[in-house]
Design an enzyme around this catalytic site. Structure first.
Site, PDB file in Angstrom:
ATOM      1  CG  ASP A 196      -2.494   1.856   6.368  1.00  0.00           C
ATOM      2  OD1 ASP A 196      -2.807   2.861   7.174  1.00  0.00           O
ATOM      3  OD2 ASP A 196      -2.246   1.913   5.284  1.00  0.00           O
TER       4      ASP A 196
ATOM      5  CE  LYS B 241      -5.223  -0.295  -1.882  1.00  0.00           C
ATOM      6  NZ  LYS B 241      -4.549   0.349  -0.438  1.00  0.00           N
TER       7      LYS B 241
ATOM      8  CG  ASP C  21      -1.909   7.591   0.301  1.00  0.00           C
ATOM      9  OD1 ASP C  21      -1.029   7.802  -0.005  1.00  0.00           O
ATOM     10  OD2 ASP C  21      -3.153   8.010   0.142  1.00  0.00           O
TER      11      ASP C  21
ATOM     12  CB  SER D 183      -1.884   3.553  -4.117  1.00  0.00           C
ATOM     13  OG  SER D 183      -2.709   4.699  -3.461  1.00  0.00           O
TER      14      SER D 183
ATOM     15  NE  ARG E 234     -11.443   9.586   0.954  1.00  0.00           N
ATOM     16  CZ  ARG E 234     -10.799   8.599   0.961  1.00  0.00           C
ATOM     17  NH1 ARG E 234      -9.657   8.816   1.795  1.00  0.00           N
ATOM     18  NH2 ARG E 234     -10.947   7.552   0.564  1.00  0.00           N
TER      19      ARG E 234
ATOM     20  CG  ASN F 126      -8.148   0.702   1.332  1.00  0.00           C
ATOM     21  OD1 ASN F 126      -7.398   0.696   2.527  1.00  0.00           O
ATOM     22  ND2 ASN F 126      -7.766   1.609   0.407  1.00  0.00           N
TER      23      ASN F 126
ATOM     24  CD  GLU G 114      -4.071   8.029   4.360  1.00  0.00           C
ATOM     25  OE1 GLU G 114      -4.715   7.887   2.999  1.00  0.00           O
ATOM     26  OE2 GLU G 114      -3.837   7.207   4.883  1.00  0.00           O
TER      27      GLU G 114
ATOM     28  CG  ASP H 218      -1.761   1.091   1.393  1.00  0.00           C
ATOM     29  OD1 ASP H 218      -2.284   1.625   0.482  1.00  0.00           O
ATOM     30  OD2 ASP H 218      -1.729   1.741   2.577  1.00  0.00           O
TER      31      ASP H 218
END
Length: 405
Positions: free
Chosen positions: A346, A323, A192, A278, A235, A349, A199, A190
């Site tokens: 982390d 992912k 971020d 990502s 977002r 997702n 992020e 991953d």
């Protein structure tokens, strides 16, 4: 095959001698012991040597000659000459073969206390397993120990040690032992809060003056409280009208996780391939891949019109399921079985990706991710992944010295 002599297995009841030397380490001690043994033409069955803070412990198991008592006297006569202690004990046969159920247990502490390590050793004993060997993998910035264990199911051992690790505030990883542990050939990370600190979408939102709004949505999504695609669209909409130059400014401000370059550099030397997957944006991840020498990358693509972000993404969203799909695609491209992949993440997702990989590592992760992953790391150093793969800090430093960047 004809023309070759058959090798016979030594009888299990043959007499053997165990020679143990302890003393201050210096050149010539091992040679002196072996040279004395060589005068009797004995066979070396096993040998192990360790040095701790200048103190040498050497053990040599050899076949016992007929005049073993005379050999013992000659070895003991070396004690005052070498200023060491030498023990010689006669016995029968070789070491007991290691039991089935081999595991490699990696314990990482900052610091690693005697009480913590004792607790881990106690839980291993409670399962009926045996500790065959302990070796240090790193002494800074964390202390990492690798413990070879036999006689327990790795899954059962993982459950017991994970709970003890939480109690002792230690990171404990349990992997099945054997050759394939050293054959992991694709690392999928991953981005971020894993490969990089922070992020990217929040950094962009800061440029748009909407950081608090976006950060709140990000936190809910990472905890698994919001469906990722929905949260992403919400977002990204907040970025509408942001000039494309903000992407370059954000990229220049990115800080890699400590140890990220060391991890990639070291494993690339060993022939590993890397991928980043990502829920962020390809305009950032493609640059990261080029900078670090990463082989594959998958991320969402921001739509840009007339030099400004439109507040939309193009194409399919790279979400939790996406992912895992990307991990499988990259494994196929690299010719790597899924069992030989490592995924690091982390957030919620990342769960499907961690589950699909041969080894899923939760890196400074949310509780839901820590509970689901094969193992977790709670220190900020990404290169601690190396210790899970059996690579020590000393080996990394030696490789860097031989091949300076």
């Amino acid at each position: 095959m004809t023309g070759q002599a058959e090798l016979e297995t030594p009888p299990p009841d043959r007499p053997t001698l165990l020679v143990t030397l302890t003393g201050t380490d210096r050149p010539g001690l091992t040679s002196a012991v072996l040279s004395t043994l060589a005068t009797r033409g004995v066979e070396v069955i096993d040998a192990e040597q360790v040095v701790l803070r200048g103190r040498l412990v050497l053990g040599v198991l050899v076949s016992a000659p007929r005049d073993h008592k005379t050999l013992k006297e000659e070895l003991k006569a070396l004690e005052p000459i070498l200023d060491v202690d030498i023990s010689v004990k006669k016995g029968i046969g070789d070491n007991e073969p290691r039991r089935e159920g081999r595991s490699q247990v990696t314990v990482i502490g900052h610091p690693l206390t005697a009480a913590g390590l004792a607790a881990i050793a106690g839980r291993i004993a409670d399962t009926g397993a045996n500790i065959d060997r302990i070796s240090r993998m790193a002494r800074y910035p964390v202390t990492a120990m690798e413990i070879a264990v036999s006689g327990a199911d790795p899954e059962a051992l993982r459950t017991v040690l994970a709970m003890e690790g939480v109690r002792q505030k230690l990171d404990v990883a349990v992997q099945a032992g054997g050759l394939y542990r050293r054959a992991k050939r694709l690392i999928v990370m991953d981005v971020d809060s894993t490969l990089i600190q922070g992020e990217v979408i929040e950094m962009l939102a800061g440029h748009a003056g909407r950081l608090d709004e976006v950060a709140a949505v990000t936190e809910r999504a990472m905890r698994g409280e919001l469906e990722f695609a929905e949260s992403l669209h919400h977002r990204v909409a907040a970025l509408e009208g942001l000039p494309v130059s903000a992407l370059d400014e954000v990229y220049d401000a990115i800080q890699l996780a400590p140890g990220a370059r060391t991890l990639v550099r070291t494993l690339k030397r060993l022939g590993y391939q890397f991928a980043i997957v990502s829920g962020g944006f390809s305009q950032i991840t493609d640059k990261l891949a080029a900078d670090l020498g990463i082989d594959y990358a998958a991320a969402n693509q921001l739509e840009i019109v007339d030099g400004k972000l439109t507040g939309r993404v193009i194409g399919d969203v790279v979400d939790r399921a996406g992912k895992a799909v990307a991990l499988r695609r990259f494994a196929a491209k690299s010719g790597t079985p899924l069992s030989q992949t490592v995924a690091i993440g982390d957030g919620a997702n990342d769960l499907d990706m961690l589950a699909a990989a041969g080894l899923g590592v939760a890196f400074n992760a949310k509780p839901v991710v820590r509970a689901a992953a094969d193992t977790h790391l709670s220190v900020p150093y990404l290169d601690t992944i190396l210790y899970l793969l059996g690579i020590s800090r000393e080996e990394v430093e030696a490789a860097d010295a031989d091949h300076p960047a």
